[in-house]
Each structure stands twice: as C-alpha cells, then as structure tokens.
Design an enzyme around this catalytic site. Structure first.
Site, short mmCIF file in Angstrom:
data_model
loop_
_atom_site.label_atom_id
_atom_site.label_comp_id
_atom_site.label_asym_id
_atom_site.label_seq_id
_atom_site.Cartn_x
_atom_site.Cartn_y
_atom_site.Cartn_z
N ASP A 186 -15.62 -2.35 -10.27
CA ASP A 186 -15.40 -2.86 -8.91
C ASP A 186 -16.75 -2.95 -8.21
O ASP A 186 -17.58 -2.05 -8.28
CB ASP A 186 -14.45 -1.93 -8.15
CG ASP A 186 -13.90 -2.58 -6.90
OD1 ASP A 186 -12.68 -2.82 -6.84
OD2 ASP A 186 -14.70 -2.87 -5.97
N ASN A 237 -2.28 -2.54 -5.61
CA ASN A 237 -1.95 -2.99 -4.27
C ASN A 237 -1.20 -4.31 -4.41
O ASN A 237 -1.70 -5.26 -5.01
CB ASN A 237 -3.23 -3.18 -3.44
CG ASN A 237 -3.97 -1.87 -3.22
OD1 ASN A 237 -3.35 -0.83 -3.05
ND2 ASN A 237 -5.29 -1.91 -3.23
N GLY A 294 -1.98 -4.00 0.88
CA GLY A 294 -3.43 -4.03 1.01
C GLY A 294 -4.13 -4.87 -0.04
O GLY A 294 -5.34 -4.75 -0.24
N GLN A 295 -3.39 -5.77 -0.70
CA GLN A 295 -4.00 -6.61 -1.73
C GLN A 295 -4.87 -7.68 -1.08
O GLN A 295 -4.42 -8.39 -0.17
CB GLN A 295 -2.90 -7.27 -2.58
CG GLN A 295 -3.46 -8.09 -3.73
CD GLN A 295 -2.37 -8.64 -4.65
OE1 GLN A 295 -1.18 -8.43 -4.42
NE2 GLN A 295 -2.78 -9.34 -5.69
N HIS A 353 -4.26 -6.89 -10.29
CA HIS A 353 -5.29 -5.99 -10.81
C HIS A 353 -4.87 -4.55 -10.64
O HIS A 353 -4.22 -4.18 -9.67
CB HIS A 353 -6.64 -6.24 -10.13
CG HIS A 353 -6.58 -6.31 -8.64
ND1 HIS A 353 -6.13 -7.43 -7.96
CD2 HIS A 353 -6.91 -5.41 -7.68
CE1 HIS A 353 -6.19 -7.21 -6.66
NE2 HIS A 353 -6.65 -5.99 -6.46
N LEU A 354 -5.24 -3.74 -11.62
CA LEU A 354 -4.97 -2.31 -11.61
C LEU A 354 -6.30 -1.60 -11.38
O LEU A 354 -7.25 -1.80 -12.14
CB LEU A 354 -4.35 -1.84 -12.94
CG LEU A 354 -2.93 -2.34 -13.26
CD1 LEU A 354 -2.94 -3.80 -13.71
CD2 LEU A 354 -2.30 -1.48 -14.34
N HIS A 355 -6.35 -0.80 -10.32
CA HIS A 355 -7.56 -0.03 -10.04
C HIS A 355 -7.52 1.27 -10.86
O HIS A 355 -6.52 1.98 -10.84
CB HIS A 355 -7.62 0.38 -8.57
CG HIS A 355 -7.71 -0.74 -7.58
ND1 HIS A 355 -8.89 -1.07 -6.93
CD2 HIS A 355 -6.77 -1.59 -7.09
CE1 HIS A 355 -8.67 -2.07 -6.09
NE2 HIS A 355 -7.39 -2.41 -6.16
P1 AMP Z 1 -7.35 -5.14 -3.66
O1 AMP Z 1 -7.71 -4.73 -2.26
O2 AMP Z 1 -6.38 -4.23 -4.32
O3 AMP Z 1 -6.95 -6.58 -3.73
O4 AMP Z 1 -8.68 -4.96 -4.51
C1 AMP Z 1 -9.60 -5.97 -4.70
C2 AMP Z 1 -10.83 -5.30 -5.25
O5 AMP Z 1 -11.67 -6.29 -5.82
C3 AMP Z 1 -11.67 -4.57 -4.21
O6 AMP Z 1 -11.77 -3.20 -4.58
C4 AMP Z 1 -13.02 -5.28 -4.26
O7 AMP Z 1 -14.10 -4.42 -4.09
C5 AMP Z 1 -12.99 -5.89 -5.65
N1 AMP Z 1 -13.81 -7.06 -5.85
C6 AMP Z 1 -13.88 -8.16 -5.07
N2 AMP Z 1 -14.74 -9.05 -5.58
C7 AMP Z 1 -15.23 -8.49 -6.72
C8 AMP Z 1 -16.17 -8.92 -7.71
N3 AMP Z 1 -16.79 -10.10 -7.63
N4 AMP Z 1 -16.43 -8.08 -8.74
C9 AMP Z 1 -15.82 -6.89 -8.83
N5 AMP Z 1 -14.92 -6.44 -7.93
C10 AMP Z 1 -14.64 -7.22 -6.89
#
Ligand code: AMP
Length: 116
Positions: free
Chosen positions: A33, A89, A95-96, A102-104
């Site tokens: 991330d 999310n 909060g997406q 995507h899975l964090h």
């Molecule tokens: P969400 O809020 O669950 O949609 O998470 C989206 C995530 O994507 C956030 O944690 C961002 O920091 C991450 N993110 C956005 N752009 C990039 C990127 N270019 N490379 C890696 N992570 C990213």
C-alpha cells in the site's frame, strides 16, 4: 462506483503505473500500500475487475477462496508470524475508495478494536 477496469489498480495489473509487487499468479496480485497504516500494509487484489465484495457472484466462489489463501501465503512470505489483520472495505459506508476489490493485510504492530 466506476468500472473496475478503469481504476488505479487495473493500471497496476497492466503495469501502466508502478507498484511494489510482492506476489503474483494467474488470478491475483499483491503489492505494498502506498500509504501504509501499519509497518506491513499489503493489498491483495483479483485480476478480474470486480468492483467490490458485494459484486461477487456464485461463479466467483473459487476466486474468493483463492484471494483468502493468497492473503495467508503473502502474510507468511513477509514474515507476519505473530498475526495480522485482514480488511475488506466494501462500498461507501465501508470506506472503500478504490473501485476494485482489495483485501488489506495489516501487520507488524498490535491492532486495535473496534476499527474507526
Ligand atoms: P480502500 O480505502 O479500502 O479503498 O483502500 C484503498 C487503498 O489503496 C488505500 O489504503 C490506499 O493507500 C491504496 N492505494 C491507492 N493508490 C495506490 C497505489 N497507486 N499503490 C498502492 N496503494 C494504493
């Protein structure tokens, strides 16, 4: 939310923008991330352009299992032997912010509960 083929994550899959990729196979990609919320913060995404978890269908059954097993594999690969958190999310209230499922994976520190 817009089509998942037009997001920053699809651009990462297509290598149109750079990312720190830690794992890849036919179905999934994992990369760091860009704004880490923990010492280890990795995103696992399907290559299939699913917008969000709520859009998964029964035909995605095996893919969903593969994503979870990919989380486990990547967590082991990066040494998260003391545990980690997995977050999805889903949609606006979830909060997406990126419209590609995507899975964090969050680890390397003690996680708190409840999340904000
Ligand atoms: P969400 O809020 O669950 O949609 O998470 C989206 C995530 O994507 C956030 O944690 C961002 O920091 C991450 N993110 C956005 N752009 C990039 C990127 N270019 N490379 C890696 N992570 C990213």
């Amino acid at each position: 939310m817009s089509e998942a083929t037009d997001t920053i994550f699809s651009k990462i899959i297509r290598r149109e923008i750079p990312a720190d990729i830690v794992y890849e196979d036919d179905l999934a990609l994992a990369f760091k991330d860009v704004n880490p919320q923990a010492p280890v913060h990795i995103l696992v995404i399907p290559k299939k352009p699913l917008v969000k978890l709520a859009d998964a269908e029964s035909q995605d059954h095996a893919l969903m299992g593969h994503l979870l097993l990919t989380v486990k594999r990547v967590a082991e690969q990066v040494g998260l032997s003391n545990g980690y958190r997995v977050v999805i999310n889903n949609g606006d209230d979830g909060g997406q912010t990126v419209s590609h499922l995507h899975l964090h994976i969050l680890g390397g520190r003690q996680m708190k509960w409840p999340p904000g």
